[in-house]
Scaffold this motif. Structure first.
Motif, PDB file in Angstrom:
ATOM      1  N   ILE A 149      31.639  21.276 -20.742  1.00 54.84           N
ATOM      2  CA  ILE A 149      32.814  22.150 -20.652  1.00 54.84           C
ATOM      3  C   ILE A 149      32.901  22.744 -19.251  1.00 54.84           C
ATOM      4  CG2 ILE A 149      33.781  24.351 -21.446  1.00 54.84           C
ATOM      5  CD1 ILE A 149      32.840  23.572 -24.258  1.00 54.84           C
ATOM      6  N   GLY A 150      31.757  23.177 -18.712  1.00 56.48           N
ATOM      7  CA  GLY A 150      31.729  23.710 -17.349  1.00 56.48           C
ATOM      8  C   GLY A 150      32.138  22.668 -16.327  1.00 56.48           C
TER       9      GLY A 150
ATOM     10  N   GLY B  75      34.062  20.059 -16.872  1.00 55.92           N
ATOM     11  CA  GLY B  75      35.499  19.832 -17.050  1.00 55.92           C
ATOM     12  C   GLY B  75      36.335  20.940 -16.428  1.00 55.92           C
ATOM     13  N   ALA B  76      35.901  22.170 -16.586  1.00 60.21           N
ATOM     14  CA  ALA B  76      36.624  23.300 -15.990  1.00 60.21           C
ATOM     15  C   ALA B  76      36.581  23.207 -14.469  1.00 60.21           C
ATOM     16  CB  ALA B  76      36.030  24.616 -16.466  1.00 60.21           C
ATOM     17  N   ALA B  77      35.435  22.858 -13.915  1.00 58.70           N
ATOM     18  CA  ALA B  77      35.300  22.736 -12.458  1.00 58.70           C
ATOM     19  C   ALA B  77      36.199  21.618 -11.931  1.00 58.70           C
ATOM     20  CB  ALA B  77      33.853  22.479 -12.080  1.00 58.70           C
ATOM     21  N   ILE B  78      36.237  20.489 -12.626  1.00 60.68           N
ATOM     22  CA  ILE B  78      37.103  19.388 -12.200  1.00 60.68           C
ATOM     23  C   ILE B  78      38.566  19.798 -12.294  1.00 60.68           C
ATOM     24  CG2 ILE B  78      37.887  17.070 -12.846  1.00 60.68           C
ATOM     25  CD1 ILE B  78      34.954  16.448 -13.537  1.00 60.68           C
ATOM     26  N   GLY B  79      38.921  20.530 -13.346  1.00 59.20           N
ATOM     27  CA  GLY B  79      40.286  21.012 -13.488  1.00 59.20           C
ATOM     28  C   GLY B  79      40.695  21.945 -12.360  1.00 59.20           C
ATOM     29  N   VAL B  80      39.803  22.861 -11.997  1.00 61.72           N
ATOM     30  CA  VAL B  80      40.092  23.788 -10.896  1.00 61.72           C
ATOM     31  C   VAL B  80      40.251  23.015  -9.589  1.00 61.72           C
ATOM     32  CG1 VAL B  80      39.098  25.636  -9.486  1.00 61.72           C
ATOM     33  CG2 VAL B  80      39.045  25.798 -11.971  1.00 61.72           C
ATOM     34  N   MET B  81      39.367  22.054  -9.359  1.00 60.22           N
ATOM     35  CA  MET B  81      39.471  21.252  -8.133  1.00 60.22           C
ATOM     36  C   MET B  81      40.776  20.460  -8.102  1.00 60.22           C
ATOM     37  SD  MET B  81      35.553  19.918  -7.461  1.00 60.22           S
ATOM     38  CE  MET B  81      36.161  18.323  -7.126  1.00 60.22           C
ATOM     39  N   ALA B  82      41.184  19.890  -9.229  1.00 57.53           N
ATOM     40  CA  ALA B  82      42.413  19.104  -9.279  1.00 57.53           C
ATOM     41  C   ALA B  82      43.632  19.976  -8.992  1.00 57.53           C
ATOM     42  CB  ALA B  82      42.543  18.423 -10.636  1.00 57.53           C
TER      43      ALA B  82
ATOM     44  N   MET C 204      23.992  22.097 -27.990  1.00 61.25           N
ATOM     45  CA  MET C 204      24.748  23.270 -27.587  1.00 61.25           C
ATOM     46  C   MET C 204      24.842  23.367 -26.071  1.00 61.25           C
ATOM     47  SD  MET C 204      26.228  26.040 -28.680  1.00 61.25           S
ATOM     48  CE  MET C 204      26.633  27.649 -28.169  1.00 61.25           C
ATOM     49  N   PHE C 205      23.697  23.214 -25.406  1.00 58.83           N
ATOM     50  CA  PHE C 205      23.701  23.336 -23.945  1.00 58.83           C
ATOM     51  C   PHE C 205      24.410  22.159 -23.294  1.00 58.83           C
ATOM     52  CE2 PHE C 205      20.061  26.067 -25.024  1.00 58.83           C
ATOM     53  CZ  PHE C 205      20.553  27.242 -24.493  1.00 58.83           C
ATOM     54  N   LYS C 206      24.308  20.978 -23.910  1.00 61.90           N
ATOM     55  CA  LYS C 206      25.027  19.823 -23.381  1.00 61.90           C
ATOM     56  C   LYS C 206      26.533  20.063 -23.438  1.00 61.90           C
ATOM     57  CE  LYS C 206      22.976  15.548 -24.312  1.00 61.90           C
ATOM     58  NZ  LYS C 206      22.602  14.520 -25.305  1.00 61.90           N
ATOM     59  N   ARG C 207      26.973  20.617 -24.543  1.00 62.38           N
ATOM     60  CA  ARG C 207      28.397  20.883 -24.710  1.00 62.38           C
ATOM     61  C   ARG C 207      28.875  21.908 -23.679  1.00 62.38           C
ATOM     62  NH1 ARG C 207      29.540  22.124 -30.549  1.00 62.38           N
ATOM     63  NH2 ARG C 207      28.945  19.957 -30.711  1.00 62.38           N
ATOM     64  N   LEU C 208      28.130  22.974 -23.489  1.00 65.43           N
ATOM     65  CA  LEU C 208      28.494  23.974 -22.473  1.00 65.43           C
ATOM     66  C   LEU C 208      28.491  23.373 -21.077  1.00 65.43           C
ATOM     67  CD1 LEU C 208      26.594  27.132 -23.754  1.00 65.43           C
ATOM     68  CD2 LEU C 208      29.047  26.721 -23.758  1.00 65.43           C
ATOM     69  N   PHE C 209      27.516  22.517 -20.816  1.00 71.37           N
ATOM     70  CA  PHE C 209      27.445  21.854 -19.507  1.00 71.37           C
ATOM     71  C   PHE C 209      28.714  21.039 -19.263  1.00 71.37           C
ATOM     72  CE2 PHE C 209      26.436  17.936 -17.198  1.00 71.37           C
ATOM     73  CZ  PHE C 209      26.072  18.473 -15.976  1.00 71.37           C
TER      74      PHE C 209
END
Length: 78
Positions: free
Chosen positions: A8-9, A11-18, A1-6
C-alpha cells in the motif's frame, strides 16, 4: 499484514510520483490559458487546495453522519 502495508505504501508513493510528474508536464507543455483552466489561477498551490477541499468535504460528511446517528440513538432512548 506487513506485506500488505508495504505494498500500500509503495502504491501510494508511485501515485504521488505520477501526479507530481503529470503536473510538471502540464505546467511545462501547455499554454498559459490552458494551464490556468486545468490547474486554476494559482498553479503553485493546487495540491494544497485539493487536500484542503478533500478534508473539508470529509469533515462535513462526517459531521452530518454523526448528527444523523445521534438523532437515531436519541429517538431510541426515548
Amino acid at each position: 499484514m506487513f506485506k500488505r502495508l508495504f505494498w500500500i505504501g509503495i502504491g501510494a508513493a508511485i501515485g504521488v510520483m505520477a501526479v507530481t510528474k503529470a503536473q510538471a508536464y502540464v505546467k511545462a507543455h501547455t499554454p498559459d490559458k490552458a494551464r490556468q483552466f486545468l490547474l486554476g489561477p494559482d498553479p503553485e498551490n493546487v495540491t494544497m487546495k485539493t487536500m484542503e477541499g478533500l478534508i473539508a468535504e470529509f469533515n462535513a460528511t462526517r459531521r452530518a453522519r454523526e448528527a444523523e446517528l445521534n438523532r437515531q440513538y436519541a429517538d431510541r432512548a426515548r
